[in-house]
Scaffold this motif. Sequence first.
Motif, PDB file in Angstrom:
ATOM      1  N   GLN A   7       0.816  -1.211   0.000  1.00 23.15           N
ATOM      2  CA  GLN A   7       0.000   0.000   0.000  1.00 23.15           C
ATOM      3  C   GLN A   7       0.853   1.266   0.000  1.00 23.15           C
ATOM      4  OE1 GLN A   7      -2.752  -0.235   3.293  1.00 23.15           O
ATOM      5  NE2 GLN A   7      -4.247  -1.383   2.082  1.00 23.15           N
ATOM      6  N   ASP A   8       2.030   1.203   0.626  1.00 21.36           N
ATOM      7  CA  ASP A   8       2.832   2.414   0.792  1.00 21.36           C
ATOM      8  C   ASP A   8       4.206   2.340   0.153  1.00 21.36           C
ATOM      9  OD1 ASP A   8       3.485   0.445   2.564  1.00 21.36           O
ATOM     10  OD2 ASP A   8       3.550   1.716   4.341  1.00 21.36           O
ATOM     11  N   THR A  64       9.760   3.523   4.981  1.00 21.22           N
ATOM     12  CA  THR A  64       8.696   4.450   5.362  1.00 21.22           C
ATOM     13  C   THR A  64       8.985   4.986   6.751  1.00 21.22           C
ATOM     14  OG1 THR A  64       7.410   2.547   6.146  1.00 21.22           O
ATOM     15  CG2 THR A  64       6.953   3.342   3.914  1.00 21.22           C
TER      16      THR A  64
END
Length: 262
Positions: A7-8, A64
């Motif tokens: 997703q990221d 992240t």
Amino acid sequence: MAFVQLQDGEMYYEIDGSADDQVLVLSNSLGTDLYMWDSQIASLSKSFRVVRYDTRGHGKSLVTPGPYTIEQLGQDVLALLDALKVERAHFCGLSMGGLIGQWLGIHASERLHKLVLCNTAAKIGGAEMWGPRIETVEQGGEQAMRELQAGALGRWFTPEFARDHADKVKAVTDALAATSPVGYAACCAAVRDADFSKQVSSIAVDTLIICGSRDLVTTVEDAHYLQNHIHGPELSEYYAAHLSAVELGEIFALRVKAFFLS
């Protein structure tokens, strides 16, 4: 180069072996990358479709903002399996990878055939250990990562192995020095906060525990705790320090293969 889209960001992985064989996922320790498993691939890929990946914050995978959690890293593994359309897999994780394996065994046992937990513990250290390291890396950045190499040498390898296999040691510690400071600190926080002491008893999949008699990070006593609280696991102890997979090479691969194929 192979990446799966999370997703990221993107997670990097490599696959060896036949597509017809059962999948075996290998999960690396804190501060290493998927090449930590190089000495096992030739043997394991003869019997399994071996999937190894760079944990979030490491190697070529996404970095992240932290802190991370072991649950988050476990969900990354499930996303990788989903992307590869793998319903169930064997899983072998070392140190931080072993924490990820414990989380999977507790929360996603339906996705596992068998589980190997190497050089790990239900809880690895406390805030007094991880707090200063996180602070040092966050403040010192890439230079701090390079300075971690010297300390890692004594924790990760026995003196004999470090003396006789300088090339293998350098390859692994160079990966530590090249790890993203942001990713490393975020994973340190995940390890710091993980405590499965009261949950490992719910692991119901067949489990093998591997420990090193010279491992000062996750000790033989830590392995015995897992043995005593997981239902019916096997335990193998070897003369090795923290990165037993690197030290033991083919011996490690043969033990893991025998367990998964039994």
